[in-house]
Design a protein around this motif. Structure first.
Motif, short mmCIF file in Angstrom:
data_model
loop_
_atom_site.label_atom_id
_atom_site.label_comp_id
_atom_site.label_asym_id
_atom_site.label_seq_id
_atom_site.Cartn_x
_atom_site.Cartn_y
_atom_site.Cartn_z
N ILE A 563 0.95 -1.07 0.47
CA ILE A 563 0.24 0.20 -0.09
C ILE A 563 0.91 1.73 -0.09
O ILE A 563 1.97 1.70 0.83
N TYR A 564 0.79 2.21 -1.02
CA TYR A 564 1.29 2.87 -1.61
C TYR A 564 0.12 4.51 -0.80
O TYR A 564 -0.52 4.43 -1.51
N PRO A 565 1.18 5.28 -0.45
CA PRO A 565 0.57 6.35 0.07
C PRO A 565 0.41 7.57 -0.70
O PRO A 565 2.11 8.25 -1.81
N VAL A 566 -0.32 8.52 -0.91
CA VAL A 566 -0.37 9.34 -1.69
C VAL A 566 -0.18 10.85 -1.18
O VAL A 566 -0.81 11.06 -0.03
N THR A 567 0.35 11.28 -0.83
CA THR A 567 0.92 12.03 0.53
C THR A 567 0.59 13.89 0.27
O THR A 567 1.34 13.88 -0.76
N VAL A 568 0.09 14.28 0.68
CA VAL A 568 0.01 15.96 0.58
C VAL A 568 0.21 16.83 1.85
O VAL A 568 0.50 16.30 2.99
N GLN A 569 0.26 17.85 2.06
CA GLN A 569 0.72 19.38 2.88
C GLN A 569 -1.31 19.90 2.83
O GLN A 569 -1.51 20.49 1.87
N ASN A 570 -1.92 20.07 3.61
CA ASN A 570 -3.12 21.28 3.93
C ASN A 570 -1.92 22.92 3.99
O ASN A 570 -1.73 22.84 4.59
N GLN A 571 -2.72 23.36 2.79
CA GLN A 571 -2.25 24.79 2.31
C GLN A 571 -2.97 25.67 1.86
O GLN A 571 -3.68 25.89 0.96
N VAL A 572 -3.29 26.36 2.80
CA VAL A 572 -3.84 28.00 2.19
C VAL A 572 -3.06 29.30 1.59
O VAL A 572 -3.04 29.48 1.10
N ASP A 573 -1.43 28.59 2.38
CA ASP A 573 -0.52 29.93 1.58
C ASP A 573 0.74 28.76 1.61
O ASP A 573 0.87 28.18 2.63
N PRO A 574 1.91 29.02 1.38
CA PRO A 574 3.05 28.27 0.87
C PRO A 574 3.84 28.48 1.99
O PRO A 574 4.26 27.50 2.28
N GLN A 575 3.84 29.24 3.45
CA GLN A 575 4.12 29.00 4.41
C GLN A 575 3.99 28.40 5.42
O GLN A 575 4.72 28.05 5.87
N ASP A 576 2.30 27.44 5.23
CA ASP A 576 2.31 26.42 5.83
C ASP A 576 2.81 25.58 6.24
O ASP A 576 3.08 24.51 6.78
N LEU A 577 3.78 24.85 4.48
CA LEU A 577 4.55 23.94 4.79
C LEU A 577 6.07 23.64 5.27
O LEU A 577 6.06 22.83 5.95
N SER A 578 5.64 24.99 6.13
CA SER A 578 7.26 24.88 6.95
C SER A 578 6.10 24.20 8.17
O SER A 578 7.44 23.51 8.63
N SER A 579 5.32 23.24 8.52
CA SER A 579 4.45 23.85 9.68
C SER A 579 3.69 22.67 9.36
O SER A 579 3.04 21.82 10.70
N ALA A 580 2.52 22.55 7.97
CA ALA A 580 2.10 22.10 7.87
C ALA A 580 2.47 20.16 7.64
O ALA A 580 3.11 20.01 7.33
N CYS A 581 2.09 19.41 9.10
CA CYS A 581 2.09 17.46 8.82
C CYS A 581 1.48 16.95 7.51
O CYS A 581 0.40 17.45 6.71
N PRO A 582 2.90 16.44 6.75
CA PRO A 582 2.46 15.70 5.96
C PRO A 582 1.17 14.50 6.15
O PRO A 582 1.15 13.89 7.31
N ILE A 583 0.06 14.35 5.11
CA ILE A 583 -0.82 13.38 5.22
C ILE A 583 -1.18 12.78 4.18
O ILE A 583 -0.85 12.59 2.89
#
Length: 857
Positions: A563-583
């Motif tokens: 089983i292989y995950p398709v992983t995303v980060q929840n983003q409203v602004d690019p700065q979110d990527l520094s703290s948004a957990c990969p899900i």
């Protein structure tokens, strides 16, 4: 909104339209009491059980637990006189526990909630029983989007839209302004509406319509018209009186006439007036609207706002009426470009193509729809539809009133020639949403989820898509979420960044997936773009992406599972990527018989499908005008406001463009206090991006992909002006870190990617060829630099000032170009964070004919 939207109960609410005025004070007291007790109450019609103590007192049924097999959505032909019904049902709605930022370690609780739904006529809900030990026994439906609509370029969309919502299940969903209540806005125990005022607030959520997102077509009358408002059918013995059967005769007569009128000219605007509709149906609408008005007056007194007088005044002006009871027909042509050259030849003389649309206009000089050639066909691809009633767009989309709209054409034919007959019909259609029952500002600060609820795919949480080893599948992905974007980190099984405080997303060592992007926002890639590798990409709210996905060619032997995950980060602004957990958004299971590696079904199509002529890049010489628009959110906080050009939506036209002209717009974002990249969306015509300026861009060393290191300290550079880690754009010219760009604090003309030294631009000019087409694009957020100072161990941030002692506030922006062609009329521009649209971040663009009917003597 209705009380059930403010709690986690499945209990039914009483429609205010059914409550005598003399008893409303008592109901208000009872409702306040119920709000306190309701989380412990069972669903309607069930006896109160003795809850079994469990670690999770509200577990989700098996159908909503992660890891279930991916379920496709039923389809409905949009061209065979299908029927879409707006109704309601109780569904298991998941809520993330805890409500803070999502991670793969988050769990969900489920409660039965009344939600509004879009369904094909005759659809039956999939009912599943409550898990053992839940405090909500009984069977309730599982969520899913509306039916996937399917049509073809050149076809005629013919849909019956029926509103049969039982307002008794949504206590305050009838427009409060019509009833003369308060300031017209919905209320909640979280303190909403605060400073919001009608019409730019949450209200009227039992009213419906449809926006056909991505269609290039008539924006008025029975086309992609988001100004119409369809109230729920009146009811007799709690049964709706307006049904598909009750309108079938009139609507079929209208569809016959519409088909004949639009047969020979795709640019013809028909119907033009109500008189083009069957007289029996318009007369019945007058009767129903007057009956509705009388009932409202009976229930709420003389302070109500009647609907029929508004329609009557609009009819007298020659306008298309706004209000309907129970049903409306949608009928419009999907334009097909059939010319062998672009621009098309003028009607009076053959045009030696290549000069562009500006010369075309000069040569043509006509406005009669019968004389105008079609300038732009419909792009075949993955589009979508959703509820678009101002004031309730956010809640209705969150309830699940969305669906994919697949428009087939040459794009599909070319793919099918390679992969096999009707291969694209088997593509995986994946509708992402953030399901919920209350907009962000109505939940109260304790329960607020700034990025919104968890992502679902076709109503499921983290479903599993099956693939054979070596198989190539087509994925049509639609982000119908009302708030957050999904930032895709790579093909299934790709490694995810390790973010501080986040659990590690497991990655299989045997993952060897590949993918290629075919289209963006329903507009296919040309071959140059198709041949490029696919970097991590953002699907903002409203975006669509078509992908070809290739599974590993060898059978899976990973001991940890296949089983292989398709992983995303929840983003409203690019700065979110520094703290948004990969899900994990979803996963892929690889098993079964491998696909023959020498077959076409194991290979990417070598060249992109034929690129339409009308999608040629917009050249400098085509641009005939420019505009500037300014989006602004004054938050954060309870009193924040959402505006465009300093105004909330008021029904006035914000921008005017002449038909068959090309304009370049600078779309700016003044949100400085909170970093939000507002997703800009315009209806009817797609656009191309020619420049982007994100003043919050980080400082990156291109050799390492990370912040450059100061050799004297061994740490990232510190900006001497802000005492903070150096970022790309700064307002001092001394001791710049490598790659930093100086902007003159006293000259806003330098606040762009070039910077203050035009002889040595900070960023190379972007290309103006092979550009993508969009209909949603996030506006980079603004930047307000601050100075961090520490006194007695306490750090404070103060604004960096210019020479006038004013705080520096740098808006982000992009520049877009669009051909405003073929269809005159009025439609809207708005932020696709839909709570922002409902609260005022919307305006109207009017595409006006080139000539008036008047002349000078």
């Amino acid at each position: 909104m209705s009380i059930h939207q403010l709690t986690s109960s499945g209990s039914r609410n009483v429609s205010p339209a059914r409550i005598p005025k003399s008893q409303r004070w008592l109901i208000a007291v009872l409702v306040a009491f119920i709000v306190i007790l309701i989380p412990a109450l069972p669903a309607r019609g069930q006896a109160s059980p003795t809850p079994t103590p469990t670690p999770n007192p509200r577990p989700c049924p098996a159908a909503l637990t992660p890891g279930q097999n991916f379920i496709p959505v039923p389809e409905l032909s949009a061209t065979s006189r299908g029927t879409i019904i707006l109704s309601d049902e109780q569904e298991w709605i998941p809520t993330r526990i805890p409500v803070s930022a999502p991670t793969d370690a988050s769990r969900s609780e489920c409660s039965p909630q009344y939600v509004r739904i879009l369904r094909e006529a005759g659809a039956k809900p999939t009912l599943v029983a409550a898990p053992q030990g839940t405090i909500f026994p009984g069977k309730y439906a599982v969520p899913r989007p509306g039916p996937t609509l399917r049509a073809k370029v050149g076809g005629l969309v013919q849909l019956t839209f029926i509103n049969q919502i039982d307002t008794g299940n949504f206590g305050d969903s009838i427009d409060r302004a019509e009833r003369g209540r308060g300031n017209g806005c919905d209320e909640s125990n979280a303190g909403y509406p605060g400073k919001d005022t009608f019409p730019d607030c949450f209200h009227g959520s039992s009213t419906g319509n449809i926006h056909f997102h991505g269609t290039h077509t008539n924006p008025g009358t029975t086309g992609d018209n988001v100004f119409i408002e369809v109230r729920p059918s009146l009811r007799t013995n709690n049964k709706p009186t307006v049904t598909p059967q009750s309108v079938a005769g009139n609507f079929n007569a209208f569809f016959d006439r519409c088909e004949a009128e639009l047969k020979n000219n795709v640019l013809k605007e028909w119907p033009r007036s109500w008189s083009d509709l069957p007289n029996y149906w318009t007369a019945d609408q007058r009767r129903l609207l007057n009956l509705y008005d009388r009932q409202m007056r009976k229930d709420y007194g003389n302070g109500i706002r009647k609907l029929w007088p508004v329609d009557a005044a609009q009819l007298k002006m020659g306008a298309w009426p706004q209000y309907y009871i129970g049903a409306v027909p949608y009928c419009y042509r999907i334009p097909e470009y059939t010319q062998s050259v672009w621009p098309p030849p003028p009607p009076t003389a053959m045009h030696a193509g290549g000069a562009g649309i500006a010369e075309m206009n000069a040569n043509m000089g006509v406005d009669d729809e019968a004389m105008r050639p079609l300038m732009m066909g419909q792009a075949p691809g993955t589009h979508w539809y959703h509820a678009h009633k101002h004031g309730s767009t956010a809640i209705n989309v969150a309830n699940g009133m969305t669906g994919a709209f697949i428009i087939e054409g040459q794009y599909d034919e070319d793919l099918n020639k390679w992969y096999g007959t009707d291969w694209t019909r088997g593509a995986k259609v994946m509708v992402i949403n953030q399901l919920g029952v209350s907009p962000n500002k109505m939940r109260g600060r304790a329960g607020r989820q700034d990025k919104g609820p968890d992502f679902s795919v076709n109503g499921q949480l983290r479903p599993v898509v099956s693939m054979h080893p070596g198989e190539v599948q087509m994925w049509r992905i639609v982000n119908t979420s009302g708030r957050a974007g999904a930032y895709f980190l790579g093909p299934p099984g790709s490694p995810a960044p390790q973010v501080t405080g986040c659990p590690t997303v497991p990655v299989s060592k045997t993952a060897d997936f590949q993918w290629k992007q075919l289209a963006q926002d329903g507009v296919q890639f040309n071959n140059t773009n198709y041949q490029m590798s696919v970097p991590p990409f953002l699907m903002a709210a409203g975006n669509r992406v078509d992908l070809l996905v290739k599974a590993p060619s060898t059978p899976c032997t990973d001991a940890a599972g296949c089983i292989y995950p398709v992983t995303v980060q929840n983003q409203v602004d690019p700065q979110d990527l520094s703290s948004a957990c990969p899900i994990t958004l979803m996963s892929v299971s690889v098993s079964g018989t491998p696909v023959d590696p020498n077959s076409k079904n194991a290979k990417f199509i070598p060249e992109a499908p034929k690129f339409p002529l009308f999608l040629t890049d917009i050249k400098d010489g085509e641009v005939t005008g420019t505009k500037v628009m300014f989006f602004n959110a004054s938050g954060p906080g309870a009193s924040n406001e959402q505006t465009i050009d300093g105004k909330k939506f008021d029904g006035e036209v914000g921008q005017v463009v002449l038909l068959n002209k090309v304009e370049e717009w600078k779309v700016m974002n003044g949100s400085y206090a909170s970093t939000i990249s507002h997703p800009f969306h315009i209806h009817i015509n797609p656009f191309q991006i020619v420049d982007v300026f994100n003043p919050n861009d980080p400082l990156i060393d291109p050799a390492t992909g990370k912040a450059p290191i100061n050799p004297s300290t061994g740490q990232p550079y510190i900006d001497p002006q802000t005492n903070q880690p150096a970022v790309k754009y700064t307002f001092h010219s001394d001791n710049l870190a490598p790659g930093q760009c100086y902007l003159d604090p006293n000259n806003p003309d330098t606040w762009n990617p070039v910077g203050a030294n035009s002889q040595k631009p900070c960023t190379a000019a972007p290309p103006k060829s092979n550009l993508l087409w969009w209909d949603v694009f996030p506006i980079p957020s603004g930047y307000a630099p601050t100075l961090a100072t520490t006194v007695n161990g306490k750090t404070t941030n103060t604004p960096v000032l210019n020479s006038k002692n004013q705080p520096i506030q740098v808006p982000g922006y992009f520049k877009m170009r669009s051909r405003f062609v073929d269809y005159p009329g009025q439609y809207v521009i708005h932020c696709h964070i839909l709570a922002h649209e409902d609260r005022g971040m919307m305006t109207i663009v009017e595409v006006a004919p080139m000539r008036t009917p008047y002349s000078h003597h």
